[in-house]
Scaffold this motif. Sequence first.
Motif, PDB file in Angstrom:
ATOM      1  N   GLU A 210     -30.848 -35.466  47.143  1.00 35.00           N
ATOM      2  CA  GLU A 210     -30.030 -34.543  46.344  1.00 35.00           C
ATOM      3  C   GLU A 210     -29.694 -35.141  44.984  1.00 35.00           C
ATOM      4  O   GLU A 210     -29.720 -34.457  43.965  1.00 35.00           O
ATOM      5  CB  GLU A 210     -28.747 -34.194  47.088  1.00 35.00           C
ATOM      6  CG  GLU A 210     -28.963 -33.365  48.321  1.00 35.00           C
ATOM      7  CD  GLU A 210     -27.739 -33.304  49.208  1.00 35.00           C
ATOM      8  OE1 GLU A 210     -27.691 -32.386  50.045  1.00 35.00           O
ATOM      9  OE2 GLU A 210     -26.839 -34.156  49.080  1.00 35.00           O
ATOM     10  N   ALA A 211     -29.389 -36.436  44.968  1.00 36.26           N
ATOM     11  CA  ALA A 211     -29.063 -37.105  43.706  1.00 36.26           C
ATOM     12  C   ALA A 211     -30.279 -37.161  42.785  1.00 36.26           C
ATOM     13  O   ALA A 211     -30.162 -36.922  41.579  1.00 36.26           O
ATOM     14  CB  ALA A 211     -28.535 -38.510  43.975  1.00 36.26           C
ATOM     15  N   MET A 212     -31.449 -37.449  43.342  1.00 36.01           N
ATOM     16  CA  MET A 212     -32.663 -37.489  42.535  1.00 36.01           C
ATOM     17  C   MET A 212     -32.998 -36.106  41.991  1.00 36.01           C
ATOM     18  O   MET A 212     -33.351 -35.965  40.816  1.00 36.01           O
ATOM     19  CB  MET A 212     -33.842 -38.008  43.367  1.00 36.01           C
ATOM     20  CG  MET A 212     -33.805 -39.481  43.632  1.00 36.01           C
ATOM     21  SD  MET A 212     -33.846 -40.475  42.152  1.00 36.01           S
ATOM     22  CE  MET A 212     -35.489 -40.180  41.580  1.00 36.01           C
ATOM     23  N   LYS A 213     -32.867 -35.088  42.818  1.00 34.87           N
ATOM     24  CA  LYS A 213     -33.189 -33.729  42.396  1.00 34.87           C
ATOM     25  C   LYS A 213     -32.270 -33.284  41.263  1.00 34.87           C
ATOM     26  O   LYS A 213     -32.720 -32.707  40.282  1.00 34.87           O
ATOM     27  CB  LYS A 213     -33.054 -32.784  43.588  1.00 34.87           C
ATOM     28  CG  LYS A 213     -33.449 -31.366  43.292  1.00 34.87           C
ATOM     29  CD  LYS A 213     -33.333 -30.516  44.541  1.00 34.87           C
ATOM     30  CE  LYS A 213     -33.633 -29.072  44.228  1.00 34.87           C
ATOM     31  NZ  LYS A 213     -33.446 -28.219  45.403  1.00 34.87           N
ATOM     32  N   SER A 214     -30.998 -33.577  41.360  1.00 35.13           N
ATOM     33  CA  SER A 214     -30.058 -33.146  40.325  1.00 35.13           C
ATOM     34  C   SER A 214     -30.174 -33.987  39.060  1.00 35.13           C
ATOM     35  O   SER A 214     -29.868 -33.512  37.975  1.00 35.13           O
ATOM     36  CB  SER A 214     -28.635 -33.176  40.850  1.00 35.13           C
ATOM     37  OG  SER A 214     -28.255 -34.488  41.172  1.00 35.13           O
ATOM     38  N   SER A 215     -30.615 -35.220  39.161  1.00 36.30           N
ATOM     39  CA  SER A 215     -30.723 -36.063  37.976  1.00 36.30           C
ATOM     40  C   SER A 215     -31.918 -35.686  37.097  1.00 36.30           C
ATOM     41  O   SER A 215     -31.936 -36.009  35.915  1.00 36.30           O
ATOM     42  CB  SER A 215     -30.804 -37.542  38.355  1.00 36.30           C
ATOM     43  OG  SER A 215     -31.995 -37.813  39.039  1.00 36.30           O
ATOM     44  N   PHE A 216     -32.913 -34.992  37.642  1.00 39.71           N
ATOM     45  CA  PHE A 216     -34.072 -34.586  36.851  1.00 39.71           C
ATOM     46  C   PHE A 216     -33.930 -33.181  36.273  1.00 39.71           C
ATOM     47  O   PHE A 216     -34.872 -32.617  35.761  1.00 39.71           O
ATOM     48  CB  PHE A 216     -35.358 -34.695  37.677  1.00 39.71           C
ATOM     49  CG  PHE A 216     -35.839 -36.104  37.797  1.00 39.71           C
ATOM     50  CD1 PHE A 216     -36.386 -36.751  36.719  1.00 39.71           C
ATOM     51  CD2 PHE A 216     -35.719 -36.792  38.992  1.00 39.71           C
ATOM     52  CE1 PHE A 216     -36.824 -38.052  36.816  1.00 39.71           C
ATOM     53  CE2 PHE A 216     -36.155 -38.090  39.104  1.00 39.71           C
ATOM     54  CZ  PHE A 216     -36.703 -38.724  38.015  1.00 39.71           C
ATOM     55  N   SER A 217     -32.738 -32.633  36.351  1.00 40.50           N
ATOM     56  CA  SER A 217     -32.473 -31.323  35.771  1.00 40.50           C
ATOM     57  C   SER A 217     -32.224 -31.470  34.274  1.00 40.50           C
ATOM     58  O   SER A 217     -31.780 -32.509  33.803  1.00 40.50           O
ATOM     59  CB  SER A 217     -31.241 -30.718  36.452  1.00 40.50           C
ATOM     60  OG  SER A 217     -30.835 -29.565  35.784  1.00 40.50           O
ATOM     61  N   LEU A 218     -32.493 -30.424  33.518  1.00 41.59           N
ATOM     62  CA  LEU A 218     -32.238 -30.457  32.081  1.00 41.59           C
ATOM     63  C   LEU A 218     -30.752 -30.274  31.767  1.00 41.59           C
ATOM     64  O   LEU A 218     -30.299 -30.616  30.683  1.00 41.59           O
ATOM     65  CB  LEU A 218     -33.061 -29.388  31.370  1.00 41.59           C
ATOM     66  CG  LEU A 218     -34.571 -29.595  31.399  1.00 41.59           C
ATOM     67  CD1 LEU A 218     -35.268 -28.424  30.726  1.00 41.59           C
ATOM     68  CD2 LEU A 218     -34.956 -30.896  30.742  1.00 41.59           C
ATOM     69  N   ASP A 219     -29.999 -29.732  32.715  1.00 47.86           N
ATOM     70  CA  ASP A 219     -28.566 -29.536  32.538  1.00 47.86           C
ATOM     71  C   ASP A 219     -27.857 -30.873  32.767  1.00 47.86           C
ATOM     72  O   ASP A 219     -28.085 -31.525  33.790  1.00 47.86           O
ATOM     73  CB  ASP A 219     -28.070 -28.502  33.548  1.00 47.86           C
ATOM     74  CG  ASP A 219     -26.635 -28.093  33.330  1.00 47.86           C
ATOM     75  OD1 ASP A 219     -26.090 -28.400  32.244  1.00 47.86           O
ATOM     76  OD2 ASP A 219     -26.056 -27.457  34.229  1.00 47.86           O
ATOM     77  N   PRO A 220     -26.997 -31.328  31.836  1.00 51.51           N
ATOM     78  CA  PRO A 220     -26.325 -32.615  32.030  1.00 51.51           C
ATOM     79  C   PRO A 220     -25.320 -32.599  33.180  1.00 51.51           C
ATOM     80  O   PRO A 220     -25.013 -33.649  33.745  1.00 51.51           O
ATOM     81  CB  PRO A 220     -25.626 -32.873  30.698  1.00 51.51           C
ATOM     82  CG  PRO A 220     -25.522 -31.551  30.041  1.00 51.51           C
ATOM     83  CD  PRO A 220     -26.663 -30.729  30.555  1.00 51.51           C
ATOM     84  N   ALA A 221     -24.834 -31.435  33.555  1.00 47.71           N
ATOM     85  CA  ALA A 221     -23.922 -31.332  34.688  1.00 47.71           C
ATOM     86  C   ALA A 221     -24.724 -31.138  35.964  1.00 47.71           C
ATOM     87  O   ALA A 221     -25.758 -30.479  35.984  1.00 47.71           O
ATOM     88  CB  ALA A 221     -22.966 -30.176  34.485  1.00 47.71           C
ATOM     89  N   MET A 222     -24.240 -31.725  37.054  1.00 49.48           N
ATOM     90  CA  MET A 222     -24.906 -31.606  38.336  1.00 49.48           C
ATOM     91  C   MET A 222     -24.013 -30.804  39.269  1.00 49.48           C
ATOM     92  O   MET A 222     -22.808 -31.018  39.294  1.00 49.48           O
ATOM     93  CB  MET A 222     -25.144 -32.990  38.931  1.00 49.48           C
ATOM     94  CG  MET A 222     -25.980 -33.882  38.083  1.00 49.48           C
ATOM     95  SD  MET A 222     -26.192 -35.448  38.903  1.00 49.48           S
ATOM     96  CE  MET A 222     -25.814 -36.550  37.572  1.00 49.48           C
ATOM     97  N   LYS A 223     -24.605 -29.887  40.007  1.00 50.26           N
ATOM     98  CA  LYS A 223     -23.834 -29.083  40.948  1.00 50.26           C
ATOM     99  C   LYS A 223     -23.771 -29.783  42.301  1.00 50.26           C
ATOM    100  O   LYS A 223     -24.792 -30.261  42.801  1.00 50.26           O
ATOM    101  CB  LYS A 223     -24.468 -27.709  41.127  1.00 50.26           C
ATOM    102  CG  LYS A 223     -24.164 -26.733  40.054  1.00 50.26           C
ATOM    103  CD  LYS A 223     -24.751 -25.394  40.415  1.00 50.26           C
ATOM    104  CE  LYS A 223     -23.968 -24.298  39.764  1.00 50.26           C
ATOM    105  NZ  LYS A 223     -24.520 -22.985  40.096  1.00 50.26           N
ATOM    106  N   CYS A 224     -22.579 -29.800  42.874  1.00 48.88           N
ATOM    107  CA  CYS A 224     -22.422 -30.365  44.210  1.00 48.88           C
ATOM    108  C   CYS A 224     -23.145 -29.465  45.213  1.00 48.88           C
ATOM    109  O   CYS A 224     -22.984 -28.246  45.184  1.00 48.88           O
ATOM    110  CB  CYS A 224     -20.940 -30.463  44.560  1.00 48.88           C
ATOM    111  SG  CYS A 224     -20.634 -31.029  46.244  1.00 48.88           S
TER     112      CYS A 224
END
Length: 99
Positions: free
Chosen positions: A15-29
């Motif tokens: 989950e952390a890897m998936k959210s870190s490769f997003s273009l959005d600087p905020a990560m959704k829980c």
Amino acid sequence: MPTCNSCGRTWSWKEAMKSSFSLDPAMKCPKCGKRQHLTKKSRKRMIWFNWLVLIPLALNIFLDLSVFFVLFLMLVLFAVSISLMPFHMELTEEEEPLW
């Protein structure tokens, strides 16, 4: 591993890897859906992980290594740094300026 400040859930590595490769600087829980941001300290650590990949280029200046060995070493360091990044993530609800 990152932990959500709202619900207290610890994210999995995937989950952390998936959210870190997003273009959005905020990560959704993944559990509560609240937006989380990396802390200033955590983002500075990520910068050091990026610089780690360039160490073989500096070594090549002094040791005269082959191009293929330098590229292989850079690839290995890249894989190691990417895989270790989620373990050094810290989250906050507010976005902090880097400097």
